[in-house]
Structure formats: C-alpha cells, structure tokens
Design an enzyme around this catalytic site. Structure first.
Site, short mmCIF file in Angstrom:
data_model
loop_
_atom_site.label_atom_id
_atom_site.label_comp_id
_atom_site.label_asym_id
_atom_site.label_seq_id
_atom_site.Cartn_x
_atom_site.Cartn_y
_atom_site.Cartn_z
N HIS A 23 -0.60 -7.91 3.56
CA HIS A 23 -0.21 -8.50 4.85
C HIS A 23 -1.07 -8.02 6.02
O HIS A 23 -0.89 -8.48 7.13
CB HIS A 23 1.29 -8.26 5.14
N ALA B 206 0.82 -1.21 0.00
CA ALA B 206 0.00 0.00 0.00
C ALA B 206 0.85 1.27 0.00
O ALA B 206 0.43 2.30 -0.53
CB ALA B 206 -0.95 -0.01 1.19
N CYS C 189 5.13 2.23 12.17
CA CYS C 189 6.08 3.15 11.54
C CYS C 189 6.46 4.29 12.46
O CYS C 189 7.45 4.97 12.23
CB CYS C 189 5.52 3.68 10.23
N THR D 222 9.49 -7.29 -12.57
CA THR D 222 8.94 -8.64 -12.62
C THR D 222 8.06 -8.91 -11.41
O THR D 222 8.49 -8.70 -10.28
CB THR D 222 10.08 -9.67 -12.66
C1 LIG Z 1 0.09 -0.89 6.63
C2 LIG Z 1 -0.54 0.29 6.01
C3 LIG Z 1 0.01 0.91 4.87
C4 LIG Z 1 1.28 0.41 4.25
O1 LIG Z 1 1.09 -0.81 3.65
P1 LIG Z 1 2.32 -1.69 3.17
O2 LIG Z 1 1.69 -2.74 2.33
O3 LIG Z 1 2.97 -2.22 4.40
O4 LIG Z 1 3.23 -0.79 2.38
C5 LIG Z 1 -0.64 1.99 4.34
N1 LIG Z 1 -1.77 2.46 4.88
C6 LIG Z 1 -2.33 1.91 5.95
C7 LIG Z 1 -3.60 2.46 6.49
C8 LIG Z 1 -1.73 0.81 6.56
O5 LIG Z 1 -2.29 0.27 7.64
#
Ligand SMILES: *Cc1c(COP(=O)(O)O)cnc(C)c1O
Length: 387
Positions: A209, A79, A331, A245
């Site tokens: 995930h 994401a 984070c 890829t």
């Molecule tokens: C975990 C998260 C992300 C980041 O997703 P990743 O797949 O770990 O890069 C972004 N936005 C929200 C709301 C999240 O909980």
C-alpha cells in the site's frame, strides 16, 4: 483520494502513511472478488487452479521488481509481518550459538519493536546511531560485527525523512563477514532501483500500500536455502513459512502495483522530484527558520520533512483543513513530539514538535503541490504571529 476527484476532501499529501490505489491495481483485483472465487490452495478443481494462477503471476511480477526468483517471494499481510518473520524467524534458528543483531535507531517501529522483543528473549541488539542527516556510519557498522552476529537489518528508504541508506555498501560488508542482511524496503520498493543480487540482500520486507496497491498485503523476499522457522503453525501455505489462505485479489493487486511501478519508476521519480523542487522553492522563499530534515540529496524526493521553528505542528496541521499532511509517521503521530527518528538526528523536543512530513507522488498534480506549499507558508506565518 487525490483531492482532485474528491473536492469535498483535503488534498492528500501523506503518501508515506499510505498511497492512493492505482486504478490498474483495482482492475486486476476485481475478478478475484467475484467470478474467480476459488481458494488458491485448492488443488482439485478449476476454481482453485485459476486462483492459484493469479497468485503465481503476481509472485513473478513482485520477484521481477527486485531481481529475485518467484519461489523466493513469500506473501504476508504487509511489511510489519515480513519484518517480524525475517528478524525472529531467522534469529531463532541461530540461537543460542549466535545471539547478536545489528539494526539502527531510525528503523520503522516494526523493526525497532521486534528487535526490542528479541532483546527480552535473550538476544543482544546493537542500535546504530545516525548522523544529523540520518545516515549510518559504515565504519561503525563494521566495528560492531562480532562472531556472534546473526544479521544486520537496515532499511532502504526511511518513512519519516526519506533518506536512503547505502544498501549496496552494507550488503558488501555483510557478505564479507558472511552474515545475513535484511532490509525493510516498504518505502523503497518501486520507488528506487533495488536488486537483491547487486545489494547482496538475504531478506527483504515489502509492502504494497506504499506503492499504489491495496492495504493488507506485503511480501518477504528470502534468499533460497536461508535457515528460518515459521512463526505460525497451520496448513503450511507459502512453502511452510506462512500458513493461512492467501487472498488472490490482494495478491493480484500487489502484482499489478509492482509491475506498474517497475515500468513507471523513472517517470514517477521524475515527477516526485519536480514537485519536491517546487515545494522547497516556495517554502524556502516564503519563510525563514525552516530546515529540511534528513540528507538534502540522498533521499527519495516524494518525502519532505520540515521543521518550522516556533510553530507547533499540531497547530499547523489543525489549520490545514484542506490539506492532509502529518506530524510524523502514522504509527507514532498519536504521540506528538515523540518521533524516534528526529530524536536520533539530534533534534530537541521543541524542534520535533514543529515538524511536519509532506508526502506526494503519482497522483499529485503540480497545482496541488504549489497550492499546498503556499498555504503552508501562510499558515506557518499565522501560527508564528499568534505565538
Ligand atoms: C509502512 C511501513 C511498514 C509497515 O508496512 P505495512 O505493510 O503497513 O505493515 C514498515 N516499514 C516501513 C519503512 C514502512 O514505511
């Protein structure tokens, strides 16, 4: 990781940071690590074709969860990457004729920091405030839209406090003004019903995930014919938007995770709700001076963020040797007491430093939830007593 099969490890209650991998997703991935070893972009032989078939099956399963068409789904690394592609890739095509983006103070860092980066490049960004329950004001959103506005980016479910923004209402506002609506649905996808048509969403960021799939993959839903430019140059994979890829194994894992989430959404939701009610009961009966952060009802139940007044969360978490919970988002937990989300709700530094997030879901048992809630009560009392 569920603390049941691994008695040597703490009970895992940090589902917003990441979720355990569902065994069904693992099983779907395995052939692509071994026998089906082809590059999905190889067009000359069967190895390539079977890897490609795996990727395309997954694309369909992901599209289905949100009511999209398969060719509107672009695989990414997660994401974070999807948010970058959506915000930057779309905004760049409108600049400088239009230069305004509206988002919100409580977005995930991957939206907030991307917006900040666009600001430095000459874009105007409005960060909407939230009320003390964590929700944006739709009238304020309407007022902020100008003829320079390119897009509105508002998340579905908040990762720190679990509140749910009214995506359908935001979608109506954006559609009426003919502007793009992007939503970071990393925490929402597979947990609450999402439909890109009903919600009039132009672009949606998805992670894998957070919904019992593997780490390192996600997707961007992008409505057909939306102007966007790629951030990477390369072989032109993913219809030119995301060169590189693909990993058929990760794609297959994501497909299975999404398919499972679609068929078991109600069951997962009911389970989370039951656990959440019981945890709240134990905590509110056992302790005074506790507050639940974020709206009491307009929230995903698998996320409970509490402030325990007069008990510093770093001390709580340290005492919690057999339970894994967090002091904030993964984070920002390096900087205790620095939650930009709780700040936006109006919490002071002291309250923020006394807050913990408890996240649970499909693999959490009622026993684990009750045990954790009771331990939390004991530990808060202990830390308060020592203060
Ligand atoms: C975990 C998260 C992300 C980041 O997703 P990743 O797949 O770990 O890069 C972004 N936005 C929200 C709301 C999240 O909980």
């Amino acid at each position: 990781m569920d603390g049941k099969n691994r008695p040597d490890l703490p009970i895992y209650l940090d589902y917003q940071a990441t979720t355990p991998l569902d065994p069904r997703a693992l099983e779907a991935m395995m052939p692509y690590f071994t026998a089906k070893c082809g590059n999905p972009h190889s067009v000359d032989h069967r190895y390539g074709w079977e890897a490609e078939a795996g990727v395309e099956k997954a694309r369909k399963e992901i599209a289905s969860l949100i009511g999209a068409k398969p060719d509107e789904i672009y695989f990414t690394s997660g994401a974070t990457e999807s948010n970058n592609i959506a915000l930057k890739g779309i905004s760049y095509t409108h600049y400088p004729a239009k230069n305004h983006i509206i988002t919100c103070l409580t977005e995930h860092e991957s939206v907030v920091q991307t917006a900040r980066s666009l600001e430095k490049q000459g874009f105007d960004v409005t960060f909407l405030k939230v009320d003390k329950e964590g929700l944006i004001d739709l009238d304020e959103l309407k007022e902020m839209i100008t003829n320079k506005t390119i897009m509105v980016s508002i998340m579905g479910v908040n990762n720190e406090i679990g509140v749910i923004q009214d995506l359908a209402a935001i979608g109506d506002i954006c559609a009426e003004k003919n502007i793009i609506f992007h939503s970071d649905c990393a925490q929402a996808a597979g947990k609450i019903p999402l439909n890109i048509q009903d919600m009039k969403i132009t672009a949606m960021s998805l992670s894998c995930h957070k919904i019992y799939g593997p780490k390192g993959i996600g997707a961007l839903y992008l409505k057909k014919n939306t102007d966007i430019i790629a951030l990477f140059d390369g072989g032109g994979q993913e219809r030119g938007l995301r060169s590189g890829t693909l990993s058929p194994a990760l794609c297959a894992g994501m497909g299975m995770a999404y398919r499972t989430a679609q068929t078991e959404m109600q069951q997962d939701y009911d389970h989370a709700l039951k656990l959440s009610q019981r945890i709240k009961e134990i905590i509110f009966e056992g302790l005074d001076n506790v507050c639940l952060n974020g709206h009491a009802d307009i929230r995903f139940p698998g996320n409970l963020n509490f402030t325990f007044r007069d008990s510093r969360s770093d001390l709580l978490v340290r005492e919690f040797t057999n339970i894994a919970i967090s002091t904030g988002s993964a984070c920002s937990s390096a900087k205790v007491g620095s939650s930009h989300v709780l700040s936006a709700l109006g919490a002071d530094k002291k309250s923020i430093q006394s807050s913990v997030r408890i996240g649970f879901g499909r693999m959490t048992s009622m026993d684990q939830a009750e045990y954790a809630a009771r331990r939390l009560v004991e530990i808060v009392k202990m830390v308060r007593g020592a203060a």
